[in-house]
Enzyme design. Structure first.
Site: not given
Length: 374
Positions: A105-107, A292-293
């Site tokens: 998870c990017g965020h 993000g991903s």
């Protein structure tokens, strides 16, 4: 003269005497991230993937309590801190959402790095503080950035500094498949790419769906994304030529070999930005951030197509528009696990929205968590 208002005490109700889970809430580009601070049981296992299985098999009721209504909602997101696997990591994290536990998870990475510095859990080492975060997909290298004047003001006042931005280098990301024809009920034959950025996504342009990328069309875009994800997952269950063509197979970990969601992209609100996208993931969850991903997966596919060059930074909006932006670039290409991959870097900002102490009244069956069908 007005009469006094009764004064409530947060420690007085009977439920407050039971077990409590404390959380910090952040948002990254509009997407929530609820960080478990205390009260969550220790997870069995010696690796982060084993702890992920333990969370699912033994403590999933706590995910439902924290993510589902009445404390959360169908689009809630959060993280559980666990010991890291890698020597370079200061912390490990299990990402959770409405359906289960994601692999990247990017965020959440941006929010967690921000919270670690702003809460004082990790002391800043200057204007750029490196933080290794161990996710189920592997080691993610984040950097929390603090302005010079903010660092000086925080030092002078004895408080922790505010983080203005986080960058992170993601795990090796790649184009798993290009130009795959898939039949989607209600939408006909569509052509998708599949990209991996810590999770696998089907990628499609909104023009194929005849839907404009506008916030007021979010429900229609989300419905299309759910249909595409469902069709892809069905193909993977059945097997055969289409399943092979989609390329949803992690080269090292079977636990990571699943289609996480669909990203639908189109023109940006701000003409200086590259594009805008909406990500549907898990059980039809709508990401308010650019993902993000997902940005990592898109960078891998765009790079494979020759549309984005190494070190070329692009700005990608979410469905919220120009105020919800992640910037990303391909740092380098490399051979990884027998295939061509890229290392993407994503940057964005997170902000604290609050903190809470959640309890479950033993006499409250509804409070264990529920979702309303949509």
């Amino acid at each position: 003269m007005s009469r006094p208002v009764p004064r409530l005490r947060i420690d007085a109700p009977p439920a407050a005497a039971g077990n409590a889970i404390e959380v910090l809430d952040y948002h990254t580009a509009g997407e929530p991230f609820r960080i478990v601070v205390s009260g969550y049981p220790e997870l069995a296992g010696t690796t982060i993937l084993e702890r992920r299985r333990s969370a699912l098999q033994q403590h999933d009721h706590l995910r439902k309590m924290l993510m589902w209504e009445p404390r959360g909602h169908a689009d809630m997101y959060g993280g559980i801190l666990v010991p890291p696997d890698h020597d370079e990591a200061q912390v490990g994290v299990l990402f959770m959402h409405n359906e289960g536990y994601s692999t990247m998870c990017g965020h959440g990475t941006i929010a967690l790095a921000t919270a670690l510095v702003e809460s004082g859990a990790i002391a800043p080492t200057g204007t750029a503080t490196p933080i290794g975060i161990d996710a189920p997909c592997g080691l993610v290298r984040a950097v929390a950035h603090v302005h010079d004047n903010e660092l000086a003001a925080a030092h002078a006042s004895g408080r922790t500094p505010r983080v203005h931005e986080v960058t992170f280098e993601n795990v090796p990301s790649f184009a798993a498949a290009l130009d795959v024809a898939i039949e989607v009920p209600g939408y006909g034959s569509l052509t998708v790419d599949v990209g991996y950025g810590g999770a696998f996504y089907a990628l499609i342009d909104a023009a194929q769906l005849g839907i404009e990328m506008r916030a007021e069309n979010a429900a229609a875009i989300a419905a299309a994304g759910r249909a595409i994800t469902d069709a892809g997952r069905a193909a993977l269950r059945i097997g055969g030529a289409l399943a092979t063509a989609l390329g949803v197979a992690h080269p090292e970990e079977e636990d990571l070999s699943f289609l996480y969601g669909t990203i639908i992209s189109g023109p940006p609100e701000d003409a200086t930005h590259h594009s805008r996208n909406l990500c549907l993931f898990a059980e039809g969850e709508v990401d308010r951030s650019p993902t993000g991903s997902g940005v990592s997966a898109r960078l891998a596919v765009l790079h494979a197509r020759g549309e984005v060059q190494t070190d070329q930074e692009i700005a990608i909006e979410s469905i919220l528009g120009r105020e919800s932006v992640f910037r990303g670039r391909v740092v380098r290409s490399e051979e990884w696990a027998g295939r061509s991959a890229v290392i993407p870097e994503v940057r964005g900002s997170a902000h604290m929205t609050g903190s809470a102490r959640f309890v479950l009244d033993e006499n409250d069956p509804i409070g264990r968590g529920f979702l309303v069908a949509r």
